[in-house]
Design a protein around this motif. Structure first.
Motif, PDB file in Angstrom:
ATOM      1  N   ILE A  88       0.837  -1.200   0.000  1.00  0.00           N
ATOM      2  CA  ILE A  88       0.000   0.000   0.000  1.00  0.00           C
ATOM      3  C   ILE A  88       0.871   1.249   0.000  1.00  0.00           C
ATOM      4  CG2 ILE A  88      -1.686   1.338   1.347  1.00  0.00           C
ATOM      5  CD1 ILE A  88      -2.697  -1.396   2.447  1.00  0.00           C
ATOM      6  N   LEU A  89       1.850   1.281   0.884  1.00  0.00           N
ATOM      7  CA  LEU A  89       2.735   2.441   0.956  1.00  0.00           C
ATOM      8  C   LEU A  89       3.606   2.535  -0.296  1.00  0.00           C
ATOM      9  CD1 LEU A  89       3.781   4.902   2.418  1.00  0.00           C
ATOM     10  CD2 LEU A  89       5.264   3.414   3.777  1.00  0.00           C
ATOM     11  N   LEU A  90       4.085   1.404  -0.779  1.00  0.00           N
ATOM     12  CA  LEU A  90       4.874   1.415  -2.020  1.00  0.00           C
ATOM     13  C   LEU A  90       4.060   2.026  -3.158  1.00  0.00           C
ATOM     14  CD1 LEU A  90       7.237   0.726  -3.886  1.00  0.00           C
ATOM     15  CD2 LEU A  90       6.341  -1.620  -4.001  1.00  0.00           C
ATOM     16  N   SER A  91       2.810   1.641  -3.283  1.00  0.00           N
ATOM     17  CA  SER A  91       1.960   2.200  -4.341  1.00  0.00           C
ATOM     18  C   SER A  91       1.788   3.703  -4.189  1.00  0.00           C
ATOM     19  CB  SER A  91       0.591   1.520  -4.338  1.00  0.00           C
ATOM     20  OG  SER A  91       0.723   0.168  -4.670  1.00  0.00           O
ATOM     21  N   ALA A  92       1.582   4.158  -2.962  1.00  0.00           N
ATOM     22  CA  ALA A  92       1.424   5.596  -2.718  1.00  0.00           C
ATOM     23  C   ALA A  92       2.702   6.356  -3.062  1.00  0.00           C
ATOM     24  CB  ALA A  92       1.033   5.846  -1.267  1.00  0.00           C
ATOM     25  N   LEU A  93       3.830   5.807  -2.684  1.00  0.00           N
ATOM     26  CA  LEU A  93       5.107   6.463  -2.982  1.00  0.00           C
ATOM     27  C   LEU A  93       5.422   6.424  -4.473  1.00  0.00           C
ATOM     28  CD1 LEU A  93       7.156   5.140   0.045  1.00  0.00           C
ATOM     29  CD2 LEU A  93       6.436   7.509  -0.354  1.00  0.00           C
ATOM     30  N   THR A  94       5.073   5.339  -5.120  1.00  0.00           N
ATOM     31  CA  THR A  94       5.297   5.230  -6.558  1.00  0.00           C
ATOM     32  C   THR A  94       4.505   6.297  -7.305  1.00  0.00           C
ATOM     33  OG1 THR A  94       5.784   2.880  -6.386  1.00  0.00           O
ATOM     34  CG2 THR A  94       5.091   3.674  -8.548  1.00  0.00           C
ATOM     35  N   GLU A  95       3.298   6.537  -6.842  1.00  0.00           N
ATOM     36  CA  GLU A  95       2.460   7.555  -7.483  1.00  0.00           C
ATOM     37  C   GLU A  95       2.939   8.967  -7.141  1.00  0.00           C
ATOM     38  OE1 GLU A  95      -0.285   9.377  -9.816  1.00  0.00           O
ATOM     39  OE2 GLU A  95       0.227   7.262  -9.800  1.00  0.00           O
ATOM     40  N   SER A  96       3.154   9.245  -5.867  1.00  0.00           N
ATOM     41  CA  SER A  96       3.449  10.622  -5.464  1.00  0.00           C
ATOM     42  C   SER A  96       4.882  11.044  -5.744  1.00  0.00           C
ATOM     43  CB  SER A  96       3.128  10.824  -3.982  1.00  0.00           C
ATOM     44  OG  SER A  96       3.929   9.985  -3.179  1.00  0.00           O
ATOM     45  N   VAL A  97       5.834  10.142  -5.622  1.00  0.00           N
ATOM     46  CA  VAL A  97       7.243  10.473  -5.875  1.00  0.00           C
ATOM     47  C   VAL A  97       7.692   9.910  -7.220  1.00  0.00           C
ATOM     48  CG1 VAL A  97       9.627  10.200  -5.058  1.00  0.00           C
ATOM     49  CG2 VAL A  97       7.773  10.534  -3.405  1.00  0.00           C
ATOM     50  N   GLY A  98       7.380   8.659  -7.465  1.00  0.00           N
ATOM     51  CA  GLY A  98       7.861   7.982  -8.670  1.00  0.00           C
ATOM     52  C   GLY A  98       7.373   8.594  -9.964  1.00  0.00           C
ATOM     53  N   ARG A  99       6.114   8.996 -10.010  1.00  0.00           N
ATOM     54  CA  ARG A  99       5.573   9.541 -11.254  1.00  0.00           C
ATOM     55  C   ARG A  99       6.339  10.789 -11.711  1.00  0.00           C
ATOM     56  NH1 ARG A  99       0.335   9.577 -14.105  1.00  0.00           N
ATOM     57  NH2 ARG A  99      -0.305   8.039 -12.576  1.00  0.00           N
ATOM     58  N   PRO A 100       6.502  11.825 -10.888  1.00  0.00           N
ATOM     59  CA  PRO A 100       7.238  13.005 -11.371  1.00  0.00           C
ATOM     60  C   PRO A 100       8.709  12.711 -11.657  1.00  0.00           C
ATOM     61  CG  PRO A 100       6.501  13.337  -9.095  1.00  0.00           C
ATOM     62  CD  PRO A 100       5.902  12.061  -9.575  1.00  0.00           C
ATOM     63  N   VAL A 101       9.309  11.831 -10.887  1.00  0.00           N
ATOM     64  CA  VAL A 101      10.714  11.487 -11.140  1.00  0.00           C
ATOM     65  C   VAL A 101      10.825  10.768 -12.476  1.00  0.00           C
ATOM     66  CG1 VAL A 101      12.664  10.073 -10.363  1.00  0.00           C
ATOM     67  CG2 VAL A 101      11.401  11.486  -8.714  1.00  0.00           C
ATOM     68  N   ASN A 102       9.941   9.812 -12.732  1.00  0.00           N
ATOM     69  CA  ASN A 102       9.973   9.099 -14.009  1.00  0.00           C
ATOM     70  C   ASN A 102       9.667  10.017 -15.185  1.00  0.00           C
ATOM     71  OD1 ASN A 102      10.786   6.391 -13.521  1.00  0.00           O
ATOM     72  ND2 ASN A 102       8.825   5.993 -12.554  1.00  0.00           N
ATOM     73  N   GLU A 103       8.735  10.937 -15.011  1.00  0.00           N
ATOM     74  CA  GLU A 103       8.444  11.889 -16.086  1.00  0.00           C
ATOM     75  C   GLU A 103       9.673  12.719 -16.414  1.00  0.00           C
ATOM     76  OE1 GLU A 103       4.931  14.083 -14.965  1.00  0.00           O
ATOM     77  OE2 GLU A 103       3.642  12.323 -15.237  1.00  0.00           O
ATOM     78  N   TYR A 104      10.428  13.087 -15.389  1.00  0.00           N
ATOM     79  CA  TYR A 104      11.652  13.859 -15.615  1.00  0.00           C
ATOM     80  C   TYR A 104      12.722  12.991 -16.286  1.00  0.00           C
ATOM     81  CZ  TYR A 104      16.165  15.936 -14.885  1.00  0.00           C
ATOM     82  OH  TYR A 104      17.427  16.410 -15.105  1.00  0.00           O
ATOM     83  N   ILE A 105      13.042  11.858 -15.689  1.00  0.00           N
ATOM     84  CA  ILE A 105      14.196  11.077 -16.130  1.00  0.00           C
ATOM     85  C   ILE A 105      13.991  10.454 -17.511  1.00  0.00           C
ATOM     86  CG2 ILE A 105      13.690   8.813 -15.091  1.00  0.00           C
ATOM     87  CD1 ILE A 105      17.070  10.699 -15.021  1.00  0.00           C
ATOM     88  N   ALA A 106      12.758  10.151 -17.879  1.00  0.00           N
ATOM     89  CA  ALA A 106      12.508   9.537 -19.191  1.00  0.00           C
ATOM     90  C   ALA A 106      12.767  10.495 -20.339  1.00  0.00           C
ATOM     91  CB  ALA A 106      11.072   9.020 -19.257  1.00  0.00           C
ATOM     92  N   ALA A 107      12.967  11.774 -20.051  1.00  0.00           N
ATOM     93  CA  ALA A 107      13.290  12.743 -21.099  1.00  0.00           C
ATOM     94  C   ALA A 107      14.688  12.527 -21.660  1.00  0.00           C
ATOM     95  CB  ALA A 107      13.161  14.174 -20.560  1.00  0.00           C
ATOM     96  N   ASP A 108      15.510  11.775 -20.965  1.00  0.00           N
ATOM     97  CA  ASP A 108      16.868  11.490 -21.416  1.00  0.00           C
ATOM     98  C   ASP A 108      17.166  10.010 -21.154  1.00  0.00           C
ATOM     99  OD1 ASP A 108      19.641  11.115 -21.734  1.00  0.00           O
ATOM    100  OD2 ASP A 108      20.091  13.137 -21.008  1.00  0.00           O
TER     101      ASP A 108
END
Length: 173
Positions: A88-108
């Motif tokens: 449950i916590l992993l899913s919340a962290l993946t959404e709240s932290v992981g999503r913006p980090v992945n959006e940034y890093i996938a640009a390169d």
């Protein structure tokens, strides 16, 4: 970051999280948080990632997010059925932290691959105070293999990733 900690705290109070409780990582400086990372709950690595992202340090944020993701997936897998609450916590962290980090890093794609390789190397070089790497060696191997597979996928699809991002109006670096 406070929202992440509030979510973690709420889950701890509810009894949903079965691993070691999360300490007050917000009170630690970034270097202190890095120092305790090998002994910390994987959620601490997401807190570190979020902090670095807020500081405009996207590549560093991605490195720590992938290290946290690797450790968290390993923890959940090693716990088996008991790990479903941690999920449950992993899913919340993946959404709240992981999503913006992945959006940034996938640009390169080069930086994306660098971040994932760094996470694998960091994990291999550091002990894991929460989940035994020897007792759960096969679980760890499977989780690490999944991240290596993602590295291969990103490497093989660099041009397609860039093309799809351009089509979607997303930045490409």
């Amino acid at each position: 970051m406070k929202r992440i900690l509030a979510c973690a705290f709420a889950l701890l109070l509810s009894g949903a999280v079965v691993a070691q409780p999360i300490d007050d990582f917000d009170s630690l400086s970034t270097p202190e948080l890095i120092d305790v990372a090998p002994e910390a709950h994987p959620a601490a690595l997401y807190v570190l990632s979020s902090r670095l992202m807020a500081q405009g340090r996207g590549l560093d944020a991605a490195k720590w997010m992938y290290a946290g993701q690797l450790r968290y997936r390993f923890l959940v897998t090693a716990l088996g059925d008991a790990g479903q609450d941690e999920n449950i916590l992993l899913s919340a962290l993946t959404e709240s932290v992981g999503r913006p980090v992945n959006e940034y890093i996938a640009a390169d794609p080069d930086e994306w691959i660098e971040a994932m390789k760094w996470a694998l190397d960091w994990d291999a070089a550091h002990g894991n105070a929460l989940t035994s790497k020897t007792t759960h060696a096969s679980d760890l191997a499977a989780i690490r293999s999944g991240l290596r597979d993602l590295i291969v996928q990103v490497d093989e699809n660099r041009d397609l990733i860039r093309k799809r991002r351009r089509e979607a109006g997303l930045p490409v670096r």
